[in-house]
Write a protein that holds these residues in place. Structure first.
Motif, PDB file in Angstrom:
ATOM      1  N   PRO A 134      -7.402  -3.679   9.386  1.00  0.00           N
ATOM      2  CA  PRO A 134      -6.877  -3.916   8.035  1.00  0.00           C
ATOM      3  C   PRO A 134      -5.500  -4.571   8.037  1.00  0.00           C
ATOM      4  O   PRO A 134      -5.171  -5.320   7.103  1.00  0.00           O
ATOM      5  N   LEU A 135      -4.699  -4.322   9.055  1.00  0.00           N
ATOM      6  CA  LEU A 135      -3.395  -4.984   9.134  1.00  0.00           C
ATOM      7  C   LEU A 135      -3.570  -6.498   9.263  1.00  0.00           C
ATOM      8  O   LEU A 135      -2.911  -7.278   8.568  1.00  0.00           O
ATOM      9  N   LYS A 136      -4.474  -6.902  10.139  1.00  0.00           N
ATOM     10  CA  LYS A 136      -4.704  -8.332  10.358  1.00  0.00           C
ATOM     11  C   LYS A 136      -5.371  -8.975   9.143  1.00  0.00           C
ATOM     12  O   LYS A 136      -5.068 -10.127   8.792  1.00  0.00           O
ATOM     13  N   GLU A 137      -6.272  -8.242   8.501  1.00  0.00           N
ATOM     14  CA  GLU A 137      -6.932  -8.779   7.311  1.00  0.00           C
ATOM     15  C   GLU A 137      -5.927  -9.031   6.192  1.00  0.00           C
ATOM     16  O   GLU A 137      -5.988 -10.071   5.513  1.00  0.00           O
ATOM     17  N   LEU A 138      -5.021  -8.107   5.987  1.00  0.00           N
ATOM     18  CA  LEU A 138      -4.000  -8.286   4.959  1.00  0.00           C
ATOM     19  C   LEU A 138      -3.114  -9.498   5.258  1.00  0.00           C
ATOM     20  O   LEU A 138      -2.823 -10.302   4.367  1.00  0.00           O
ATOM     21  N   ARG A 157      -6.817  -5.597  -5.243  1.00  0.00           N
ATOM     22  CA  ARG A 157      -7.876  -4.770  -4.658  1.00  0.00           C
ATOM     23  C   ARG A 157      -7.693  -4.615  -3.151  1.00  0.00           C
ATOM     24  O   ARG A 157      -7.851  -3.524  -2.601  1.00  0.00           O
ATOM     25  N   LEU A 158      -7.367  -5.727  -2.487  1.00  0.00           N
ATOM     26  CA  LEU A 158      -7.235  -5.684  -1.030  1.00  0.00           C
ATOM     27  C   LEU A 158      -6.056  -4.816  -0.612  1.00  0.00           C
ATOM     28  O   LEU A 158      -6.189  -3.978   0.290  1.00  0.00           O
ATOM     29  N   SER A 164      -4.527   2.390   1.403  1.00  0.00           N
ATOM     30  CA  SER A 164      -5.127   3.717   1.440  1.00  0.00           C
ATOM     31  C   SER A 164      -5.847   3.970   2.762  1.00  0.00           C
ATOM     32  O   SER A 164      -5.734   5.051   3.361  1.00  0.00           O
ATOM     33  N   HIS A 165      -6.584   2.955   3.221  1.00  0.00           N
ATOM     34  CA  HIS A 165      -7.332   3.083   4.467  1.00  0.00           C
ATOM     35  C   HIS A 165      -6.399   3.287   5.650  1.00  0.00           C
ATOM     36  O   HIS A 165      -6.631   4.159   6.512  1.00  0.00           O
ATOM     37  N   PHE A 170      -3.917   6.807   9.879  1.00  0.00           N
ATOM     38  CA  PHE A 170      -2.733   7.406  10.497  1.00  0.00           C
ATOM     39  C   PHE A 170      -2.773   8.926  10.379  1.00  0.00           C
ATOM     40  O   PHE A 170      -2.519   9.649  11.349  1.00  0.00           O
ATOM     41  N   ASP A 171      -3.112   9.418   9.187  1.00  0.00           N
ATOM     42  CA  ASP A 171      -3.165  10.867   8.968  1.00  0.00           C
ATOM     43  C   ASP A 171      -4.229  11.522   9.852  1.00  0.00           C
ATOM     44  O   ASP A 171      -4.021  12.611  10.391  1.00  0.00           O
TER      45      ASP A 171
END
Length: 259
Positions: A134-138, A157-158, A164-165, A170-171
């Motif tokens: 998700p980091l790379k997608e953002l 949306r992204l 959240s994801h 991390f949690d």
């Protein structure tokens, strides 16, 4: 020789099966006694005898796995906050037209740390690497859409779902570190009947048979001038080659024989 392998931090240690009376889960139910040995964690009643219990991680690694896990959980908390700040800077760049530079995901503190992090916990390894996608997608979405507005629904949306994801991952990783550690006590024996000492280890790995001729002497380690400390030298019976690492054979008869 029949052996049982145990994990202690990043190390694998082995005990002859004849030197093991019993293993049981460590429930922090030991009786504490004044003692200046940093590896001593208390006394456990076993077979109506008070048995001293020692943290093998402290002996071999100078640091208990519990302490290492606390430090790792704290580091992940810090990396989580730094990653969230990186996400907020991307959002500010779009919504407020902030021109401050955004580093690539590979240059974030999290990915720089992850590239050097190694662990035997497959679940934790998977969780930590799942954060990368998700980091790379953002970042790719941000770089390919330089004229996005704050109201652009595709961006809203992204960023909402990704934020959240990432926080959930991390949690979950932090929880895995905190809750996944379930050490056991190995009660050793020198005569096959009465307990000698208890050793706190991370987990049981496997059992195996090793021919005595396949056990490598510690002389091969010390012959180059490298000296092991006195306690380690007394404890270690030799090394055995596993698939991609060594296991240290511990002689239970020599463990704190002067107690």
């Amino acid at each position: 020789m029949d052996l049982v392998n145990f994990q202690v931090g990043a190390k694998t240690v082995a005990l002859p099966i004849l030197n093991i009376l019993l293993t049981e889960r460590y429930d922090k139910d030991l009786t504490e006694l004044p003692n200046d040995n940093p590896s001593f964690i208390g006394v456990k009643d076993f077979m109506n005898l008070p048995v001293p219990v020692f943290d093998l991680g402290k002996i071999l690694n100078s640091n208990s796995t519990s302490e290492s896990n606390k430090a790792l959980a704290s580091k992940l908390h810090t990396l989580k906050e730094e990653t969230i700040q990186w996400l907020l800077r991307i959002d500010a760049n779009i919504t407020n037209h902030d021109v401050s530079p955004i580093v690539q995901p590979e240059q974030t503190e999290y990915l720089k740390w992850l590239s050097n992090f190694d662990c035997d916990n497959e679940d934790l390894h998977s969780l930590l690497h799942r954060i990368v996608t998700p980091l790379k997608e953002l970042y790719e979405f941000y770089k390919q859409s330089p004229k996005l507005s704050a109201e652009d629904q595709s961006w809203v949306r992204l960023k909402t779902s990704s934020n959240s994801h990432i926080q959930r991952l991390f949690d979950s990783a932090i929880e895995q570190v905190d809750m996944g550690y379930k050490p056991i006590i190995v009660f050793t024996t020198t005569d096959g009947r009465e307990p000698h000492v208890g050793l706190l280890v991370d987990k049981v790995e496997d059992s195996l048979y090793v021919d005595e001729s396949d056990i490598k002497s510690l002389d091969s380690v010390t012959s180059v001038g490298f000296q092991l400390d006195k306690q380690t030298t007394a404890m270690m019976q030799g090394l055995i080659q596993l698939e991609n690492k060594h296991s240290l054979i511990i002689d239970a008869r020599a463990i704190f024989s002067d107690i």
